[in-house]
Motif scaffolding. Structure first.
Motif, PDB file in Angstrom:
ATOM      1  N   LEU A  53     -17.506 -14.398  23.986  1.00 20.03           N
ATOM      2  CA  LEU A  53     -16.057 -14.369  24.235  1.00 20.03           C
ATOM      3  C   LEU A  53     -15.357 -13.196  23.554  1.00 20.03           C
ATOM      4  O   LEU A  53     -14.360 -12.676  24.061  1.00 20.03           O
ATOM      5  N   ARG A  54     -15.819 -12.865  22.378  1.00 19.12           N
ATOM      6  CA  ARG A  54     -15.182 -11.823  21.568  1.00 19.12           C
ATOM      7  C   ARG A  54     -13.687 -12.119  21.417  1.00 19.12           C
ATOM      8  O   ARG A  54     -13.313 -13.210  21.027  1.00 19.12           O
ATOM      9  N   ASP A  55     -12.807 -11.161  21.758  1.00 21.00           N
ATOM     10  CA  ASP A  55     -11.374 -11.367  21.516  1.00 21.00           C
ATOM     11  C   ASP A  55     -10.774 -12.463  22.387  1.00 21.00           C
ATOM     12  O   ASP A  55      -9.673 -12.951  22.097  1.00 21.00           O
ATOM     13  N   ALA A  56     -11.453 -12.876  23.448  1.00 17.79           N
ATOM     14  CA  ALA A  56     -10.953 -13.948  24.306  1.00 17.79           C
ATOM     15  C   ALA A  56     -10.996 -15.306  23.617  1.00 17.79           C
ATOM     16  O   ALA A  56     -10.474 -16.291  24.148  1.00 17.79           O
ATOM     17  N   VAL A  57     -11.613 -15.375  22.432  1.00 21.07           N
ATOM     18  CA  VAL A  57     -11.615 -16.611  21.651  1.00 21.07           C
ATOM     19  C   VAL A  57     -10.197 -17.156  21.506  1.00 21.07           C
ATOM     20  O   VAL A  57      -9.947 -18.361  21.645  1.00 21.07           O
ATOM     21  N   VAL A  58      -9.267 -16.269  21.236  1.00 17.14           N
ATOM     22  CA  VAL A  58      -7.874 -16.682  21.024  1.00 17.14           C
ATOM     23  C   VAL A  58      -7.288 -17.319  22.290  1.00 17.14           C
ATOM     24  O   VAL A  58      -6.539 -18.299  22.214  1.00 17.14           O
ATOM     25  N   GLU A  59      -7.656 -16.804  23.456  1.00 14.48           N
ATOM     26  CA  GLU A  59      -7.077 -17.272  24.721  1.00 14.48           C
ATOM     27  C   GLU A  59      -7.624 -18.628  25.162  1.00 14.48           C
ATOM     28  O   GLU A  59      -6.917 -19.406  25.800  1.00 14.48           O
ATOM     29  N   VAL A  60      -8.875 -18.926  24.825  1.00 18.47           N
ATOM     30  CA  VAL A  60      -9.497 -20.160  25.334  1.00 18.47           C
ATOM     31  C   VAL A  60      -9.525 -21.286  24.301  1.00 18.47           C
ATOM     32  O   VAL A  60      -9.940 -22.399  24.611  1.00 18.47           O
ATOM     33  N   GLU A  93      -7.269 -21.803  12.536  1.00 16.27           N
ATOM     34  CA  GLU A  93      -8.591 -21.199  12.473  1.00 16.27           C
ATOM     35  C   GLU A  93      -9.332 -21.538  13.767  1.00 16.27           C
ATOM     36  O   GLU A  93      -9.007 -22.506  14.445  1.00 16.27           O
ATOM     37  N   PHE A  94     -10.357 -20.739  14.074  1.00 15.48           N
ATOM     38  CA  PHE A  94     -11.151 -20.963  15.275  1.00 15.48           C
ATOM     39  C   PHE A  94     -12.569 -21.386  14.880  1.00 15.48           C
ATOM     40  O   PHE A  94     -13.199 -20.743  14.041  1.00 15.48           O
ATOM     41  N   PHE A  95     -13.026 -22.473  15.484  1.00 17.93           N
ATOM     42  CA  PHE A  95     -14.355 -22.994  15.189  1.00 17.93           C
ATOM     43  C   PHE A  95     -15.167 -23.143  16.471  1.00 17.93           C
ATOM     44  O   PHE A  95     -14.631 -23.498  17.529  1.00 17.93           O
ATOM     45  N   ASN A  96     -16.454 -22.884  16.358  1.00 17.61           N
ATOM     46  CA  ASN A  96     -17.421 -23.186  17.409  1.00 17.61           C
ATOM     47  C   ASN A  96     -17.805 -24.657  17.203  1.00 17.61           C
ATOM     48  O   ASN A  96     -18.518 -24.990  16.260  1.00 17.61           O
ATOM     49  N   THR A  97     -17.318 -25.527  18.079  1.00 21.05           N
ATOM     50  CA  THR A  97     -17.330 -26.965  17.816  1.00 21.05           C
ATOM     51  C   THR A  97     -17.964 -27.754  18.953  1.00 21.05           C
ATOM     52  O   THR A  97     -17.787 -27.428  20.126  1.00 21.05           O
ATOM     53  N   TYR A 114     -23.677 -22.445  10.453  1.00 18.92           N
ATOM     54  CA  TYR A 114     -24.370 -21.168  10.323  1.00 18.92           C
ATOM     55  C   TYR A 114     -24.039 -20.275  11.522  1.00 18.92           C
ATOM     56  O   TYR A 114     -24.466 -20.544  12.642  1.00 18.92           O
ATOM     57  N   LEU A 115     -23.255 -19.247  11.265  1.00 14.70           N
ATOM     58  CA  LEU A 115     -22.767 -18.360  12.320  1.00 14.70           C
ATOM     59  C   LEU A 115     -23.589 -17.081  12.341  1.00 14.70           C
ATOM     60  O   LEU A 115     -23.453 -16.222  11.449  1.00 14.70           O
ATOM     61  N   PRO A 116     -24.445 -16.882  13.338  1.00 11.87           N
ATOM     62  CA  PRO A 116     -25.273 -15.676  13.373  1.00 11.87           C
ATOM     63  C   PRO A 116     -24.419 -14.423  13.578  1.00 11.87           C
ATOM     64  O   PRO A 116     -23.567 -14.376  14.456  1.00 11.87           O
ATOM     65  N   GLU A 122     -22.344 -11.905  16.861  1.00 16.54           N
ATOM     66  CA  GLU A 122     -21.253 -11.477  15.983  1.00 16.54           C
ATOM     67  C   GLU A 122     -20.248 -12.602  15.755  1.00 16.54           C
ATOM     68  O   GLU A 122     -19.034 -12.391  15.756  1.00 16.54           O
ATOM     69  N   GLU A 123     -20.742 -13.796  15.538  1.00 14.77           N
ATOM     70  CA  GLU A 123     -19.854 -14.965  15.468  1.00 14.77           C
ATOM     71  C   GLU A 123     -18.904 -14.950  14.275  1.00 14.77           C
ATOM     72  O   GLU A 123     -17.778 -15.446  14.369  1.00 14.77           O
ATOM     73  N   LYS A 124     -19.331 -14.402  13.134  1.00 14.64           N
ATOM     74  CA  LYS A 124     -18.449 -14.403  11.966  1.00 14.64           C
ATOM     75  C   LYS A 124     -17.210 -13.540  12.178  1.00 14.64           C
ATOM     76  O   LYS A 124     -16.228 -13.687  11.453  1.00 14.64           O
TER      77      LYS A 124
END
Length: 286
Positions: A53-60, A93-97, A114-116, A122-124
């Motif tokens: 997603l990269r910067d699209a994290v914020v949008e979704v 904050e944004f989490f992979n959940t 654990y964010l690879p 590049e999850e961190k």
């Protein structure tokens, strides 16, 4: 807890950044699982959004109470639903959940610990790390949730098993890399060995839900499967193909496995605490 559990793994090709399209795919898979009388359906990592997603994290990103999740809540009146999403926390904050909905409520939630952030990962850069690994009491049994890289740390599964989990659900967006002698991607063989090993040393059922499809030229390999506490694969989905995997597991076999194999009972917590504390103190000196 019932003696058997009928469940479905939805091995899907997620549409990158398209929440509504992915929700529709979820609804279809859930309806099929209900028809099969499954009590639980498990989706892969970030199943509602896609992975790169990269910067699209914020949008979704969605808050856990977002109205866009209401139809999933409605469907969870009939079946427990484990989905992957970008979670927006109360602190923004944004989490992979991974979240499990049941009877209209959230009954379990795990934020990826654990964010690879190496190679193509590049999850961190985009996510905050979860800070807990816990088992959850649910109407369908005591469950543990892990997300992809979490599985590569053996202590994750040990924590869940000692916390009482009988089923460890692993949702992943596993990419295919390298080629082995049998033309199977090299890391697929590693993943499958890892899943079987985790089943054995935690004497737990492993429910592995991996996605398929391609993002930015990177393929996801699928191969979702359910593994017995003995390490035997009970059923596996095909590689590189969307597939709904339906299976019934006998939870009484977990009892027999843990009676016959005393690995969990024999764990020495005092030793682990002492040695991990010693190592942590040594590392702080550098």
């Amino acid at each position: 807890m019932a003696e058997t559990l009928k469940l479905t793994i939805a091995q899907q090709n997620c549409v990158l950044g398209e929440l509504e399209k992915n929700l529709e795919k979820h609804y279809q898979a859930i309806e099929e699982a209900i028809e099969h009388k499954s009590k639980l359906i498990v989706f892969p990592e970030l199943s509602l959004t896609g992975y790169f997603l990269r910067d699209a994290v914020v949008e979704v990103a969605l808050h856990i109470d977002d109205a866009k999740l209401n139809h999933l809540r409605d469907l969870s009146q009939h079946i427990a639903i484990d989905v992957g999403l970008v979670e927006l926390s109360d602190k923004y904050e944004f989490f992979n959940t991974q979240v499990i909905f049941y009877q209209g409520e959230v009954i379990a939630r795990h934020r990826k610990v654990y964010l690879p952030t190496y190679s193509l990962f590049e999850e961190k850069r985009y996510f905050s790390s979860g800070t807990r690994i816990r088992a959850f009491d649910t109407p369908i049994g005591k469950l543990g949730l892990l997300i992809c890289e979490d599985m590569w740390h053996p202590t994750s599964g040990l924590i869940l098993a000692h916390d009482g989990a009988s089923i460890i659900i692993v949702s992943a967006a596993g990419v295919a890399r390298g080629v082995s002698e049998d033309d199977k991607p090299q890391n697929v063989r590693v993943w499958e060995t890892l899943n079987r090993s985790m089943a054995v040393f935690t004497t737990s059922f492993i429910v592995f839900a991996n996605r398929v499809g391609v993002e930015d030229g990177v393929p996801f390999w699928g191969g979702s499967e359910i593994i017995h506490p003995s390490g035997k694969s009970l059923i596996q989905a095909p590689y590189f193909k969307e597939f709904n995997l339906h299976c019934k597991i006998d939870l009484l076999e977990l009892k027999h496995a843990r009676v016959n194999t005393q690995l969990l009972k024999e764990e020495n917590f005092d030793l682990l605490l002492y040695e991990f504390k010693r190592i942590a103190e040594q590392n702080r000196q550098y």
